[in-house]
Design an enzyme around this catalytic site. Structure first.
Site, PDB file in Angstrom:
ATOM      1  N   GLY A 122     -17.683   7.939  13.090  1.00 59.59           N
ATOM      2  CA  GLY A 122     -16.864   6.728  13.154  1.00 59.59           C
ATOM      3  C   GLY A 122     -16.361   6.372  14.537  1.00 59.59           C
TER       4      GLY A 122
ATOM      5  N   LEU B 243     -20.285   8.800   8.606  1.00 56.76           N
ATOM      6  CA  LEU B 243     -21.046   9.415   7.523  1.00 56.76           C
ATOM      7  C   LEU B 243     -20.420  10.716   7.046  1.00 56.76           C
ATOM      8  CD1 LEU B 243     -24.564   8.656   8.917  1.00 56.76           C
ATOM      9  CD2 LEU B 243     -23.600   7.748   6.811  1.00 56.76           C
TER      10      LEU B 243
ATOM     11  N   VAL C 180     -22.072   1.966  11.110  1.00 56.16           N
ATOM     12  CA  VAL C 180     -21.894   3.344  10.650  1.00 56.16           C
ATOM     13  C   VAL C 180     -22.529   4.298  11.656  1.00 56.16           C
ATOM     14  CG1 VAL C 180     -22.471   4.956   8.791  1.00 56.16           C
ATOM     15  CG2 VAL C 180     -21.995   2.576   8.250  1.00 56.16           C
ATOM     16  N   CYS C 181     -21.842   5.421  11.905  1.00 49.18           N
ATOM     17  CA  CYS C 181     -22.353   6.495  12.760  1.00 49.18           C
ATOM     18  C   CYS C 181     -21.878   7.820  12.168  1.00 49.18           C
ATOM     19  CB  CYS C 181     -21.876   6.303  14.203  1.00 49.18           C
ATOM     20  SG  CYS C 181     -20.119   6.617  14.442  1.00 49.18           S
ATOM     21  N   PRO C 182     -22.193   8.944  12.786  1.00 48.96           N
ATOM     22  CA  PRO C 182     -21.799  10.224  12.193  1.00 48.96           C
ATOM     23  C   PRO C 182     -20.296  10.426  11.985  1.00 48.96           C
ATOM     24  CG  PRO C 182     -23.538  10.585  13.783  1.00 48.96           C
ATOM     25  CD  PRO C 182     -23.119   9.142  13.917  1.00 48.96           C
TER      26      PRO C 182
END
Length: 121
Positions: free
Chosen positions: A66, A94, A62-64
């Site tokens: 995608g 996120l 997961v990252c800000p």
């Protein structure tokens, strides 16, 4: 890497055992808000910490937004210890999660006390 997974599917997976949600943002961002039940392995530390994921059945990065999580999933998927794991990136990151579900914040995760290296004794 086994592809991307939707935020809805990730939420469903949180109900099951065996999935590890790996948030690759820096520690400060992770402590501020995160997916409940996720763990923090910053992208810059991932090559040196990937062995911590040994034995996982399923890993979701997961990252800000995608994007970076796709690269993280590829890195994890190429690691010898993760060959048996299903490794996916959460599509939309996120940002997509926050559009549908609540993020856990430091205030909701802590029971009124501070944690971490900056916490008072």
């Amino acid at each position: 890497m086994d592809g991307e997974i939707t935020v809805e599917d990730v939420r469903d997976l949180l109900e099951s055992d065996g999935v590890r949600i790996v948030d690759i943002r820096d520690e400060h961002s992770f402590r501020r808000e995160r997916i409940p039940g996720s763990e923090n392995v910053p992208f810059s530390e991932l090559p040196g910490r990937v062995e911590e994921l040994d034995g996982a059945d399923r890993i979701v990065t997961v990252c800000p937004h995608g994007k970076a999580s796709v690269q993280a999933a590829r890195l994890i998927g190429s690691y010898e210890g993760a060959t048996d794991a299903r490794v996916e990136s959460m599509a939309g990151g996120l940002e997509a999660w926050a559009d549908r579900y609540e993020l856990e914040s430091a205030a909701t995760a802590d029971s009124g006390g501070a944690e971490g290296p900056d916490a008072p004794f």
